[in-house]
Structure formats: structure tokens, C-alpha cells
Design an enzyme around this catalytic site. Structure first.
Site, PDB file in Angstrom:
ATOM      1  N   ASP A 144       0.786  -1.238   0.000  1.00 16.40           N
ATOM      2  CA  ASP A 144       0.000   0.000   0.000  1.00 16.40           C
ATOM      3  C   ASP A 144       0.814   1.282   0.000  1.00 16.40           C
ATOM      4  OD1 ASP A 144       0.898  -0.318   2.601  1.00 16.40           O
ATOM      5  OD2 ASP A 144      -0.812   0.756   3.432  1.00 16.40           O
ATOM      6  N   GLU A 145       2.122   1.200  -0.234  1.00 19.75           N
ATOM      7  CA  GLU A 145       2.864   2.461  -0.284  1.00 19.75           C
ATOM      8  C   GLU A 145       4.099   2.315  -1.156  1.00 19.75           C
ATOM      9  OE1 GLU A 145       5.006   3.702   3.295  1.00 19.75           O
ATOM     10  OE2 GLU A 145       4.318   1.863   4.225  1.00 19.75           O
TER      11      GLU A 145
END
Length: 422
Positions: free
Chosen positions: A122-123
Site C-alpha cells: 500500500d505504499e
DNA sequence: TCTGGGGTCCTCTCCCTA
DNA sequence: TCTGTAGGGAGAGGACCC
């Protein structure tokens, strides 16, 4: 109407309008990623507290901001989260779906710049220096990314824009959810120094306590402490690292692909286990899982380590380095089982076991010495055939007999005499 | 109050070798 | 031959990150 409008986003928040010259490092972080992905398929839960997690001994993987208002946060034990927010909807994680959405998001990033360094599902960090002429200033690129992620994937993200990775990451954290924060080069020190020491990358619970014990509460305090004092307090590497970060110095560049250094798997038992046969069977399962992932990535490794966590949460590890790298589950298991048996545990209550293989190298370039009398088509080929069957028919279709029968006996171990139970 | 799973990195210690 | 020492690799454990 665009998807970003459908998501009812509040619009860019609070970042100083600032000068983004030279701020070519972007850190993009999805907001409450797992929970947001679950809301895509369950829109009726929008605006309500949702917790993603599961298992009677599990922890919170993700929670919507409505749940966070009750004090729920990731890594919190599920039992505690349920007590804090009994009205929350609890959703079991669907990891395959998260990987799909993550792949879509990373694809968007790579259409902006090839310099994308994913940190997790997610990043990611992006270096957009080469995209400025084509797509506009860094802040405009940040806005473009936020809009595209919302439109194409139906979730929101936050973007930090700065001259270094460390500051960009802090910036994205400070503008969550669904925001963008630019930290101009000239404003780095003013941005950093009021922050608490725990904001620094590498300061966890223990280090924070040690720093506070020395009277260091803010990043500014760290910056104004002699480096030698920090080194004495927290060690050479951490001390120097913290001192540099406190002045905004971070030389790391965005690296698109860092090779894996280890691959492993671990499992917490539903309840503590004191039966060695059950532990050995779990070790075999973890070895199978680890080896399959290694083969998928084309990797083989030399050092096999096991991890055992006891009921009182004390944890030990043991490792052994093999003469040659392997990606064969049976060889990994033989080593892992040897390490476990050498512990000589007598009905100890075990909470978790894990297996990890380190010293990874490309299996295609790793020579394998064929032992005298060894068949050229052996376990490795059997396991590769099993991989193909699993790929075609799904997980669980092929595996060691000891994992599909009720007999807990361990499988044959090449390093040991035949096991009468196996 | 109860602590997952997948990782990386650092420090310390021990052992071997030169 | 013995002793001291320095360096490297491996192993163990801890801290940290997401």
C-alpha cells in the site's frame, strides 16, 4: 462525474502552498488500505467503523477512520479492538484482492515514472524528476496520482512531496487521510524539529524510551545533541542515522527493485501446542510454503533458520548454513527439523513456529553438485511438478501425504534413519 | 492487555584462521 | 611452538517497519 468526485473526497488539505522546486521525491500511501479495499465491494459500510482482522488470537490489519476514532489501530489485538468498538463490522482479510488493487495502483505509479520503489502493498516512493517536463511540477504530479488512484481503483491515498525519502514519508503521514503535503527544501528543518522523536525512522518503543530517558523529546532535541552522545546511547548505526535524519539528511535514492534477502513463513497455533509431532508437521507445511514461494521467484537459499515462540512469548531462533543453496522443501525441512529436534524441548508449550531461508541467490545461476548415486530427477522435479499442478488446479491439490492425512507422523527425513511412524 | 506475519538491519558473541 | 590479536563469517537475539 469522476470517481474521485464519487468518493466524496474533501479536497486537498492543509499543506502549505509551497515551493516544490527540487521536491522530486513522492511518498504515496493508501489510506486504511485493506479496509478501503473491503469497502469497494461493500459500499453500504461507507462511513461506518470497519475492522479488518480475524482469528481468535489475531491483530487488527486495518481499520476505517470511523473505527480509529474509538482508539482502534493496526497491530492491536482483535479482542481489545472489539471491546473498544463493539459496533464495528469485523471483516476477514482477503489478501488476493489487496494484491490485485495494489498491482493496479503500482501500474499507475509506473505510468508516471519508472523509478518506483514499493515498500509494501500500500505504499511506494516515486522519483518524478524525469516526469516534470511531461507532467508538470511535483505537486501537480501528486494531484494527478491522487485523482487517478481514486478514479481507477476507488480508494484514496495521501502524498508527501519533498527532497528526500524520509521527509516525503513523514509528510504523507502528516496529511492523512486523503491529503497532500509539500515540504519545501528550505522548510525541512522547521518541519522536522517540532516532531516527537518517535517520528524518526528507526525509533520504536525501546529507542524512544531510551531517548526520553536522556531528556530528548523532539527531533530538534536530537538534532542539537552531539552525535557521540547519541552513539553512546543507542549504538553506532542508529545514533549516526538519527542525527542525520534530524537535520533532514537522507542520501537514499529511489531504487526500483531491491532483491529479496530472505523468504519465510510462520504460523501462530490456534492454541498453544506441546506435541512435537504437531510442531514437526507445521514445520513441514511452512517449509513447503516457503520453498514454493522461492521457486516462484526463481530463488534458492543457503541458510535455514527456525523460530520458536513459547507460550510466555519468549522467542528463540536457530540457524544452519548448508553447503549448497536449495529451493527444495524436503531439504529445507530436513534442516529445520534437525534444528528443532536439537532444541530438545520436553513438552514445552509453543505458540508459534516459523521457517526462513536466507542467503538467497538466483536458482538458475546457483550450481548444484550432484551427489554420487543421486538421481538426476529427484525431489526438486517432484516439487516443480507439484507447483504446476497447484497453479492449474489450486492450492491444496498436491502436497506431502503427512499433511493431508490425519497421521501426524513426520515424512521421511533423508538425514535420519527411517521413521517407523512415517 | 494481549500481542500476526513478512521482512530488514544491527549488535554482540563465538569460532576459525592468518 | 606458543601466545596475542585482528578480521571475517556464522549464529543468536533484539528492534523496527508495514
Amino acid at each position: 462525474m469522476s470517481r474521485s468526485q464519487q468518493l466524496d473526497r474533501p479536497g486537498p488539505p492543509a499543506g502549505p502552498p509551497g515551493d516544490d522546486s527540487g521536491c522530486t521525491i513522492l511518498h504515496v500511501d493508501m489510506d486504511a488500505f485493506y479496509a478501503s479495499v473491503e469497502l469497494i465491494s461493500r459500499p453500504e459500510l461507507h462511513g461506518t467503523p470497519v475492522i479488518v482482522g480475524g482469528g481468535n488470537r489475531g491483530v487488527v490489519l486495518s481499520a476505517t477512520y470511523e473505527a480509529r476514532r474509538f482508539g482502534v489501530h493496526s497491530a492491536m489485538p482483535m479482542s481489545r479492538a472489539r471491546r473498544l468498538c463493539p459496533q464495528a463490522t469485523v471483516v476477514a482479510p482477503t489478501h488476493g484482492r489487496y494484491s490485485q488493487v495494489s498491482a493496479g495502483v503500482m501500474e499507475i505509479f509506473r505510468s508516471i515514472t519508472p523509478l518506483v520503489e514499493p515498500l509494501s502493498l500500500d505504499e511506494a516512493f516515486l522519483d518524478v524528476a524525469g516526469a516534470v517536463r511531461r507532467l508538470g511540477r511535483p505537486a501537480e504530479i501528486g494531484t494527478l496520482i491522487r485523482d487517478r488512484v481514486a478514479d481507477e481503483q476507488g480508494i484514496t491515498c495521501s502524498v508527501g512531496v519533498a527532497t528526500t525519502k524520509f521527509v516525503a514519508k513523514l509528510a504523507s503521514t502528516r496529511c492523512k487521510p486523503d491529503g497532500m503535503l509539500i515540504v519545501p527544501a528550505a522548510g525541512v528543518v522547521a518541519f522536522l524539529h517540532p516532531l516527537p522523536v518517535a517520528a524518526l525512522w528507526g525509533v520504536g518503543e525501546k529507542t524512544e524510551k531510551e531517548l526520553v530517558r536522556l531528556g530528548l523529546h523532539s527531533v530538534g532535541d536530537i538534532a542539537n545533541t552531539p552525535r557521540s552522545t547519541l552513539v553512546r546511547a543507542v549504538g553506532q548505526a542508529t545514533g549516526s542515522h538519527l542525527h542525520a535524519l534530524a537535520w533532514g539528511r537522507d542520501e537514499r535514492s529511489v531504487v526500483p527493485h531491491e532483491p529479496d534477502k530472505s523468504i519465510g513463513a510462520e504460523e501462530t497455533f490456534a492454541s498453544d501446542v506441546d506435541d512435537p509431532q504437531v510442531v514437526r508437521r507445521e514445520l513441514l507445511r511452512l517449509c513447503e510454503r516457503t520453498a514454493a514461494r522461492m521457486r516462484t521467484h526463481g530463488l534458492a537459499g543457503r541458510t535455514v533458520s527456525i523460530k520458536v515462540r513459547f507460550a510466555d512469548f519468549t522467542t528463540i531462533t536457530r540457524a544452519r548454513t548448508l553447503k549448497e543453496a536449495t529451493d527444495v522443501a524436503q531439504e529445507i525441512y530436513a534442516t529445520a527439523r534437525g534444528l528443532y529436534d536439537a532444541l530438545g524441548l520436553d513438552r514445552a508449550r509453543i505458540r508459534l513456529v516459523g521457517v526462513r531461508v536466507e542467503g538467497l541467490a538466483d536458482s538458475g545461476t546457483t550450481p548444484r553438485q550432484l551427489l554420487l548415486g543421486e538421481r538426476s530427477r529427484g525431489r526438486r522435479e517432484v516439487e516443480q511438478a507439484a507447483d504446476r499442478a497447484v497453479a492449474r488446479f489450486g492450492r491444496g491439490t498436491v502436497g506431502p501425504a503427512s499433511l493431508v492425512t490425519s497421521d501426524p507422523a513426520a515424512p521421511p527425513d533423508p538425514s535420519r534413519p527411517p521413521d517407523p511412524s512415517g
